[in-house]
Write a protein that holds these residues in place. Structure first.
Motif, PDB file in Angstrom:
ATOM      1  N   ALA A 202      35.938  45.575  53.294  1.00 21.79           N
ATOM      2  CA  ALA A 202      35.914  44.901  51.996  1.00 21.79           C
ATOM      3  C   ALA A 202      34.623  44.096  51.827  1.00 21.79           C
ATOM      4  O   ALA A 202      34.214  43.369  52.732  1.00 21.79           O
ATOM      5  N   SER A 203      34.005  44.221  50.669  1.00 29.65           N
ATOM      6  CA  SER A 203      32.762  43.491  50.416  1.00 29.65           C
ATOM      7  C   SER A 203      33.030  42.011  50.181  1.00 29.65           C
ATOM      8  O   SER A 203      32.158  41.173  50.413  1.00 29.65           O
ATOM      9  N   THR A 204      34.220  41.686  49.695  1.00 32.67           N
ATOM     10  CA  THR A 204      34.632  40.280  49.543  1.00 32.67           C
ATOM     11  C   THR A 204      35.960  40.111  50.275  1.00 32.67           C
ATOM     12  O   THR A 204      36.897  40.877  50.055  1.00 32.67           O
ATOM     13  N   THR A 205      36.041  39.123  51.141  1.00 29.47           N
ATOM     14  CA  THR A 205      37.211  38.997  52.014  1.00 29.47           C
ATOM     15  C   THR A 205      38.171  37.882  51.607  1.00 29.47           C
ATOM     16  O   THR A 205      39.210  37.724  52.227  1.00 29.47           O
ATOM     17  N   ASP A 206      37.810  37.116  50.567  1.00 30.92           N
ATOM     18  CA  ASP A 206      38.761  36.138  50.030  1.00 30.92           C
ATOM     19  C   ASP A 206      39.602  36.876  48.994  1.00 30.92           C
ATOM     20  O   ASP A 206      39.289  36.904  47.807  1.00 30.92           O
ATOM     21  N   LEU A 207      40.672  37.471  49.458  1.00 32.39           N
ATOM     22  CA  LEU A 207      41.468  38.353  48.597  1.00 32.39           C
ATOM     23  C   LEU A 207      42.236  37.584  47.529  1.00 32.39           C
ATOM     24  O   LEU A 207      42.672  38.176  46.543  1.00 32.39           O
ATOM     25  N   SER A 208      42.387  36.292  47.702  1.00 30.97           N
ATOM     26  CA  SER A 208      43.093  35.501  46.690  1.00 30.97           C
ATOM     27  C   SER A 208      42.331  35.459  45.376  1.00 30.97           C
ATOM     28  O   SER A 208      42.914  35.165  44.324  1.00 30.97           O
ATOM     29  N   GLN A 209      41.036  35.771  45.433  1.00 32.10           N
ATOM     30  CA  GLN A 209      40.201  35.715  44.238  1.00 32.10           C
ATOM     31  C   GLN A 209      39.984  37.091  43.605  1.00 32.10           C
ATOM     32  O   GLN A 209      39.178  37.236  42.689  1.00 32.10           O
ATOM     33  N   ARG A 210      40.721  38.090  44.085  1.00 34.69           N
ATOM     34  CA  ARG A 210      40.555  39.430  43.545  1.00 34.69           C
ATOM     35  C   ARG A 210      41.002  39.549  42.079  1.00 34.69           C
ATOM     36  O   ARG A 210      40.700  40.522  41.410  1.00 34.69           O
ATOM     37  N   GLY A 211      41.711  38.570  41.577  1.00 33.56           N
ATOM     38  CA  GLY A 211      42.157  38.607  40.193  1.00 33.56           C
ATOM     39  C   GLY A 211      41.300  37.797  39.240  1.00 33.56           C
ATOM     40  O   GLY A 211      41.639  37.653  38.053  1.00 33.56           O
ATOM     41  N   ARG A 212      40.174  37.273  39.708  1.00 37.04           N
ATOM     42  CA  ARG A 212      39.348  36.387  38.874  1.00 37.04           C
ATOM     43  C   ARG A 212      38.845  37.065  37.608  1.00 37.04           C
ATOM     44  O   ARG A 212      38.802  36.448  36.540  1.00 37.04           O
ATOM     45  N   SER A 213      38.452  38.332  37.716  1.00 37.75           N
ATOM     46  CA  SER A 213      37.919  39.010  36.527  1.00 37.75           C
ATOM     47  C   SER A 213      39.000  39.264  35.484  1.00 37.75           C
ATOM     48  O   SER A 213      38.699  39.599  34.337  1.00 37.75           O
ATOM     49  N   PHE A 214      40.271  39.082  35.880  1.00 36.58           N
ATOM     50  CA  PHE A 214      41.387  39.230  34.939  1.00 36.58           C
ATOM     51  C   PHE A 214      41.982  37.876  34.563  1.00 36.58           C
ATOM     52  O   PHE A 214      43.004  37.813  33.880  1.00 36.58           O
ATOM     53  N   ASP A 215      41.361  36.796  35.051  1.00 33.31           N
ATOM     54  CA  ASP A 215      41.832  35.435  34.797  1.00 33.31           C
ATOM     55  C   ASP A 215      43.203  35.188  35.428  1.00 33.31           C
ATOM     56  O   ASP A 215      44.043  34.488  34.869  1.00 33.31           O
ATOM     57  N   ILE A 216      43.409  35.778  36.602  1.00 34.18           N
ATOM     58  CA  ILE A 216      44.646  35.552  37.351  1.00 34.18           C
ATOM     59  C   ILE A 216      44.363  34.544  38.456  1.00 34.18           C
ATOM     60  O   ILE A 216      43.514  34.792  39.319  1.00 34.18           O
ATOM     61  N   PRO A 217      45.036  33.402  38.476  1.00 36.24           N
ATOM     62  CA  PRO A 217      44.805  32.426  39.540  1.00 36.24           C
ATOM     63  C   PRO A 217      45.331  32.921  40.883  1.00 36.24           C
ATOM     64  O   PRO A 217      46.245  33.753  40.938  1.00 36.24           O
ATOM     65  N   GLY A 218      44.723  32.435  41.956  1.00 31.73           N
ATOM     66  CA  GLY A 218      45.162  32.822  43.281  1.00 31.73           C
ATOM     67  C   GLY A 218      44.808  31.764  44.308  1.00 31.73           C
ATOM     68  O   GLY A 218      43.952  30.905  44.066  1.00 31.73           O
ATOM     69  N   GLU A 219      45.462  31.829  45.456  1.00 31.09           N
ATOM     70  CA  GLU A 219      45.166  30.892  46.534  1.00 31.09           C
ATOM     71  C   GLU A 219      45.465  31.515  47.887  1.00 31.09           C
ATOM     72  O   GLU A 219      46.293  32.412  48.004  1.00 31.09           O
TER      73      GLU A 219
END
Length: 338
Positions: A202-219
């Motif tokens: 994975a190019s980005t490993t903070d998977l909680s932020q995978r929804g940012r482009s859809f405006d989905i919060p995560g932690e």
């Protein structure tokens, strides 16, 4: 140690506490999963379980804490093929779960689904899905059904770090946010998709932020501490249930065994696994809290252990003595072409 073996050890501040009843219940549920999975591993080694078998050993705190925060029997749950623990915590009969593993008629899918394909309409558990990431689309559909019916329930969709790069995951994210569907996406990040570490895949490993482009919060959540899981799940489920739309929880957890029973797990060191077991095991952490807070004694915990072992032994006995399904079952539960 590599980051993947220590990520769950971040210093926690304002750690939530469980009540005595919650702590004891969580301990028992996690212990039931652990002992059940150990027995399933034994039966697989004896040749009594065929096909694939993916054990949940090490990840018990995730489904336990989330189910504690949900409306049991009302909120829907769906996961991939590492599913035995989910069913046990949701209240499905351990005998039926184990009998499905051994392909017997008393199994939850009449012995025809096996390890990866069990479900229960009664308990609102929808699998057990063998296709990587497929449950994310189905879980989103369950949330749409809830919104359409207006029944106030939430869909809890579990998937792993390996599935987090699947295309249908992001199509589901977009749809869920577009319609503000009541769904919580739980990424069980055990750091290895089959035999490949997250850092290599994975190019980005903070998977909680995978929804940012859809405006989905995560932690991100310490998935080896049932208290942290429960606390985060309460917030996420309330967010979804209140009409605010989807939420992502990345559970930083760890599996002690291979991807499946056929995986020797040579892609990681024994020291890495031993360190996680010694320093972060969810069951041992819970046990120590119970003793320190005097919620129980060594004797009372031994009684819980004995009760759990008896349940697992009964399930194994049933699963090895129950008859195999009749040949006529080949023609049931299917739709034939006209």
């Amino acid at each position: 140690m590599a980051r993947k073996a220590t990520v769950a050890s971040k210093a926690q501040t304002n750690v939530p506490e469980l009540t005595k009843e919650q702590e004891l219940s969580a301990y028992r549920d996690m212990l039931l999963i652990r002992r059940f999975e150990e027995k399933a591993g034994q039966l697989y080694g004896m040749g009594l379980i065929g096909g694939f078998c993916h054990l949940y050993i090490g990840q018990e705190a995730v489904v336990t804490g989330i189910t504690m925060a949900s409306k049991k029997g009302e909120d829907a749950q769906i996961t991939g093929y590492r599913d035995h623990g989910h069913m046990l915590v949701m209240g499905l009969d351990p005998k039926g779960v184990m009998a499905e593993l051994t392909g017997r008629q008393g199994g939850l899918s009449k012995g025809k689904g096996g390890s990866m394909h069990m479900f229960s309409n009664e308990h609102r558990f929808y699998g057990g899905n063998g296709i990587v990431g497929a449950q994310v689309s189905l879980g989103t559909g369950l949330a749409f059904a809830s919104q359409y019916r207006g029944d106030g329930t939430v869909s809890l969709a579990y998937f792993g770090d390996g599935a987090s790069n699947q295309g249908q995951v992001y199509e589901s994210f977009n749809m869920a946010k577009l319609w503000n569907l009541p769904v919580v996406y739980i990424i069980e990040n055990n750091h290895y998709g089959m035999g490949t570490s997250l850092e290599r895949a994975a190019s980005t490993t903070d998977l909680s932020q995978r929804g940012r482009s859809f405006d989905i919060p995560g932690e991100q959540v310490d998935g080896m501490d049932v208290r942290m899981v429960y606390d985060a799940a309460k917030r996420a489920i309330e967010h979804a249930r209140s009409g605010k739309g989807p939420y992502i929880l990345e559970m930083l957890t760890y599996r002690y065994r291979g991807h499946s029973m056929s995986d020797p797990a040579k892609y990681r060191s024994k020291e890495e696994v031993q360190t996680m077991r010694a320093e972060h095991d969810a069951i041992e952490q819970s046990k120590q809290r119970i003793l320190e807070k005097r919620y129980g004694t060594e004797e009372s915990l031994k009684a819980i252990e004995a009760e759990v072992r008896a349940i697992v032994t009964e399930a194994a006995d049933f699963a090895t003595n129950d008859p195999e399904p009749d040949v006529s079952e080949l023609w049931t539960d299917i739709t034939l072409p006209a």
